[in-house]
Structures are given as structure tokens and as C-alpha cells.
Design an enzyme around this catalytic site. Sequence first.
Site, PDB file in Angstrom:
ATOM      1  N   LEU A  21       0.876  -0.953  -0.093  1.00 43.36           N
ATOM      2  CA  LEU A  21      -0.218   0.112  -0.060  1.00 43.36           C
ATOM      3  C   LEU A  21       0.838   1.285   0.051  1.00 43.36           C
ATOM      4  CD1 LEU A  21      -2.936  -0.590   2.457  1.00 43.36           C
ATOM      5  CD2 LEU A  21      -2.857  -0.639   0.030  1.00 43.36           C
ATOM      6  N   GLY A  22       2.255   1.055   0.271  1.00 37.61           N
ATOM      7  CA  GLY A  22       3.046   2.314   0.377  1.00 37.61           C
ATOM      8  C   GLY A  22       3.040   2.849   1.695  1.00 37.61           C
ATOM      9  N   ILE A 154       0.266 -13.566  10.986  1.00 38.53           N
ATOM     10  CA  ILE A 154       0.634 -14.226  12.393  1.00 38.53           C
ATOM     11  C   ILE A 154       2.068 -13.632  13.033  1.00 38.53           C
ATOM     12  CG2 ILE A 154       1.864 -16.670  13.324  1.00 38.53           C
ATOM     13  CD1 ILE A 154      -0.280 -17.742  11.400  1.00 38.53           C
ATOM     14  N   CYS A 388      29.570  -1.442  -9.452  1.00 37.40           N
ATOM     15  CA  CYS A 388      29.855  -2.857  -8.678  1.00 37.40           C
ATOM     16  C   CYS A 388      30.143  -3.997  -9.943  1.00 37.40           C
ATOM     17  CB  CYS A 388      28.924  -3.122  -7.762  1.00 37.40           C
ATOM     18  SG  CYS A 388      29.516  -3.940  -6.509  1.00 37.40           S
ATOM     19  N   GLY A 390      28.475  -3.897 -12.642  1.00 33.75           N
ATOM     20  CA  GLY A 390      28.599  -3.448 -13.964  1.00 33.75           C
ATOM     21  C   GLY A 390      29.863  -2.716 -14.063  1.00 33.75           C
ATOM     22  N   GLN A 392      32.819  -4.478 -13.010  1.00 31.11           N
ATOM     23  CA  GLN A 392      33.581  -5.635 -13.100  1.00 31.11           C
ATOM     24  C   GLN A 392      33.299  -6.049 -14.693  1.00 31.11           C
ATOM     25  OE1 GLN A 392      32.364  -8.098 -10.014  1.00 31.11           O
ATOM     26  NE2 GLN A 392      33.355  -6.818  -8.629  1.00 31.11           N
ATOM     27  N   GLU A 412      34.480 -15.166 -10.070  1.00 34.50           N
ATOM     28  CA  GLU A 412      33.481 -15.338  -9.530  1.00 34.50           C
ATOM     29  C   GLU A 412      32.454 -16.236 -10.341  1.00 34.50           C
ATOM     30  OE1 GLU A 412      30.629 -11.857  -8.768  1.00 34.50           O
ATOM     31  OE2 GLU A 412      29.012 -13.254  -8.064  1.00 34.50           O
ATOM     32  N   HIS A 514      28.471   1.638  -4.788  1.00 27.50           N
ATOM     33  CA  HIS A 514      26.935   1.565  -5.312  1.00 27.50           C
ATOM     34  C   HIS A 514      26.427   3.070  -4.944  1.00 27.50           C
ATOM     35  CE1 HIS A 514      25.623  -2.456  -5.668  1.00 27.50           C
ATOM     36  NE2 HIS A 514      26.730  -2.889  -4.960  1.00 27.50           N
ATOM     37  N   GLU A 516      24.144   4.955  -6.345  1.00 28.41           N
ATOM     38  CA  GLU A 516      22.758   5.230  -6.270  1.00 28.41           C
ATOM     39  C   GLU A 516      21.945   5.323  -4.937  1.00 28.41           C
ATOM     40  OE1 GLU A 516      24.417   2.046  -6.860  1.00 28.41           O
ATOM     41  OE2 GLU A 516      23.129   0.115  -6.234  1.00 28.41           O
TER      42      GLU A 516
END
Length: 556
Positions: A21-22, A154, A388, A390, A392, A412, A514, A516
Amino acid sequence: MESAGKVTKFVFVTGGVSSSLGKGLTASSLGRLLKSRGLKVTMCKLDPYLNVDPGTMNPGEHGEVFVTDDGGETDLDLGHYERFIDESLSKMSNTTTGSIYSNVIAKERRGDYLGKTVQVIPHITDEIKERIRRLGALGADVVIVEIGGTVGDIEIVPFIESIRQYRRDAGRDNVCYVHLTLVPYLAPSGEQKTKPTQHSVTELRSRGIQPDAIVCRSDQPISDGLKRKISLLCDVPIEAVISCVDAPSIYDIPINLLDEGLDAIVLRTLGIDVADHPIDLSAWQEVVRRVNGTSTTLRVGVVGKYVTMPDAYLSVNEAIRHAGYAVGAKTTVEWLEAERVPSEIDADRLRRLDAIIVPGGFGERGFEGMVAAARIARENDIPYLGICLGMQVMVVEFARHQLGMTDAHSTEISLTTSAPVIALMAEQMDIADLGGTMRLGAYPAMLDEGSVVAGLYGSTVVSERHRHRYEFNSRYRAQFEEAGMRCSGTSPDGRLVEFVEVPEHSYFVGTQAHPEFKSRPDRPHPLFLGLITAALARAEGREPHILNPASVDLSL
Ligand code: GLN
């Protein structure tokens, strides 16, 4: 709650009827309004799942993992909090059921409970309250606490019980409960329905919490008649029934909630005189004016692994928008699945984009598609930002196609490569656990004088947040530099390469960090601003090398 003589107030935000719902955006918007009234605000999210933190969760299912300066791997709502209240939060701002239980169980093993039976009430609830209390002790005027999940779940019960007790502990006037619900419009009957709200408030009251304000999410404004009905049935004053209609942009929400008077109701409940705290929302209004005043449209392709769930790149998406607002451009993101590049998403399609971003990611799937995208960007002079993974990827691509290391790879993905241009960091070698063990949080970097990145930041010393295990293999540095890829920023000891760029390209920049996470709607991140400035120049057929973000008027 007393802290150094001042009383800290607490606002608890719960949600009912439906997820998504935000709540996070409502809580953040309230935070912005209170901050704009001169109050010091901090925020926190209580998440009901059993993971100790979201760091080990699949972003394709759960959305982005937001990283704080102190290396917390946290829920993406913390990103909204930081962007709206413009404060850097810490890992203390995200608590999960898993972290609560692991602490309580560790205490039990140490014998801290002195032979007592350890129970949900009081031990789990005390631990939850302690986390909230600790945040309150840091000096904020108001702590806004969002409870993840939906009332009636719950797993949310211990959190609801803790915040119920909190009003008793902290004092009636120091706690405010805001409940968010959905008021759906049923087309066949042509009516908005209040029944889900009534049920959800009944559920909350059955746990002992009477909301002080009810925020009704809907796709059309809630009429006064409907507000009266909700007020009567849910026992809140009519002015505390807040209509929160779908907004054209998330940055409009604070303005809408101000018009509806949410902040005034919250302050009244907390015993704070609104007249003592006049609001100055002019900076935010300027953001919204920019958001709505954009003209040229730029198309930014994000080539990633989790693009079917755009929330996986939430902060990247927002950072692109912020840079667009600054240059007066509307940005649309094309989410491109890396695995489909270049076979289905071909070079022609990528060439039609104004900019390309390869964001962070893990593992083999889609890696080759990202390399292909980086190559197309480099060879066609399409502005490119590598974040990151991106970065590499752009290093691997450059090695393969410019340095002739056809077998170049990241270890990796390939342990047998003859050219491991991206390799595991030394301190990561002996780590077996996956949770919380990456190189995490803010680290400083030194940028080369005269580099593209130093120009953009306007400084040669920067700090960015990290979340990775692999790094540029410094053994190859000289070869890259000779062939035209500059390692333009490193860790202060010079060991880790943090930024790379190809200066002869209009914009081909990568960072191991990062960026962003640090972009703000009124303060775009320099690297995104550089990308969007270059994209705009290219779209307008101007000389793409003129990269001068300093000429962008960012004054509010
Ligand atoms: N998988 C890469 C690493 O661990 C990149 C991580 C990322 O993009 N956040 O180094």
C-alpha cells in the site's frame, strides 16, 4: 522517553488490508513533513521475517538490499527514508524478527536470563522495545517506526504487542499510531468501500491499539461523507481520516499529505504545538516542480539479472530520475534482461538507447549479456555507467576486446580463466558464511586529479557505500592504463581500484561502489548526473565530450 533532557516522540505506522500500500512512502513522507517543520527525525523499519537481515534474500523476490554507511544490509524502505528525510541512517534502523530472536537466543545461551523460562512476552517484546528505545536515545525529536507486513499476519503479533506496550512505557503523549488501509473502488456498484478499513481497524484494536490517524489509500479522493463514516466506525476524529490518492510521482506524496493535514494530527497527538513549528516545504516543492516540469525524454537501458522485478534496482531507478530532474529531462527506464542480450535484445535496440547502466549483481546468469551490452556501449559511444558488477563487466569486456585477453573473466564465474582480471579480495579468501560477510558500507576513495570522476564529484576524496567480494585485479593495471582504461580512483592505500573510466569515450565510467544509495531528489549523484548529462548531449546531437555538470544549475 528522556534523552539528555529532551523528550523523544514515537510514531508507529502499521498497515492493513493489503501489502504494497506504500507504508514506507507514507512514513517517509510524514518524516519529510516533520523535518520541514524543523524537527529532527529518524526512522526505522521492523520486518517480520526470520532472516537476520535481507542481505541473503534474493532481490528478484524481495527487492533491493539497501546498504547503509555503517555496512547494514537493509530493507529497501530505508532507501525511501534516506531520500525523503535526507539523513544517513544506520543498521540500527532495520530490525527483523530473525535478528531479535538470534539476540535473545544468544543471551539465553550465555545464561543472561538467570534460569527464567524465555518467552515471546516479555523477552522477545522487551528486545523489540529495546531496539526502538536505543534509536530514540540518539537525539531525534521524533522516531518514525514502520511495521512491515499487514495487521492480522501471524508473524507480526510480537511487533504489534511491543508497540502497544510502548505507549504505556513512553507515556500517552509521546506515542502516535498511524494506520494505513485501502479503500477500494468497486466498479459494478460504482462505490468506494470502507468495510476493509473497518475490519483492519477492528483487528488492530483487538490487539489493543486504537489508531490516532487512518491514512486511506485509494485511486480516487475519499469524499467527506466517506471520511465521516470511517471516523464514526473507527472512532477517530474526522480530520484524522486522511485521503491518500495515487500520486503522479512518489515525490508528490508529502505535499498531498500536508494538504490533508496528516502532520498536524500527528503533532497534536504528540502534544507538539503546530504553531511552534511552521512548515517550510519550499525545497521539496521545488523538487516536485522539477519532477513535473521535465520535457525531453531520455531512455536509459538497465541491463541486469533481476529486471522482471524493478524493485530489485529501486535506488538505481530513483537515482536516474534525480539526475533527469536536475537537467530538466524526463527519464524512462527500459528494463533489459541480461540473458536476452544480444540474441533477442540486439545491438540495434541498445544503440537506440540514450544511456546504458549495468547495475550490481551476483553469479553467472546474464553475465555474458552484460559484457555484450558494455561492448556495444563502448564501441558506439553510448554513455555507460557500470555499478559494482557493472564495473567488473566493463573491465572484463575491455580485457577481452581491447587487450586481446579473449579468455578474461571474473573468478566469481570462472576459476580456470587464464586472465582473472576480476578476482576475490584477499580478505574474502577464508570466508564461508554468506550473511553479512562482504566488504560492506562506506569506504573512502582517492580520485585522480583531472579524471572524469574527479571533475564530476568536484573533489579528489570521496566516500561511497560498498557491497562486494571481488575486485579489479591490480596485477593488470598497467596494461589497462596503456590501452586507454584509466583506473581513476583507488582506496587510500592504492590497493583497491574503486573507479575506472575510458576518457576518450563520451562517458564510460565504472565504480566498485553503489553510488545510487546516496542520490537525493534535490541532490543527484554526480556519477548519474554525468551519465544523464552525456545522454542529453548525445540525444540533442551536441558534442558528447562536453561534460560539465558544474554548468547544471542545481540551486533550489
Ligand atoms: N558479485 C560481485 C562481487 O561480489 C559484484 C557485487 C555487486 O554488484 N554488488 O564482487
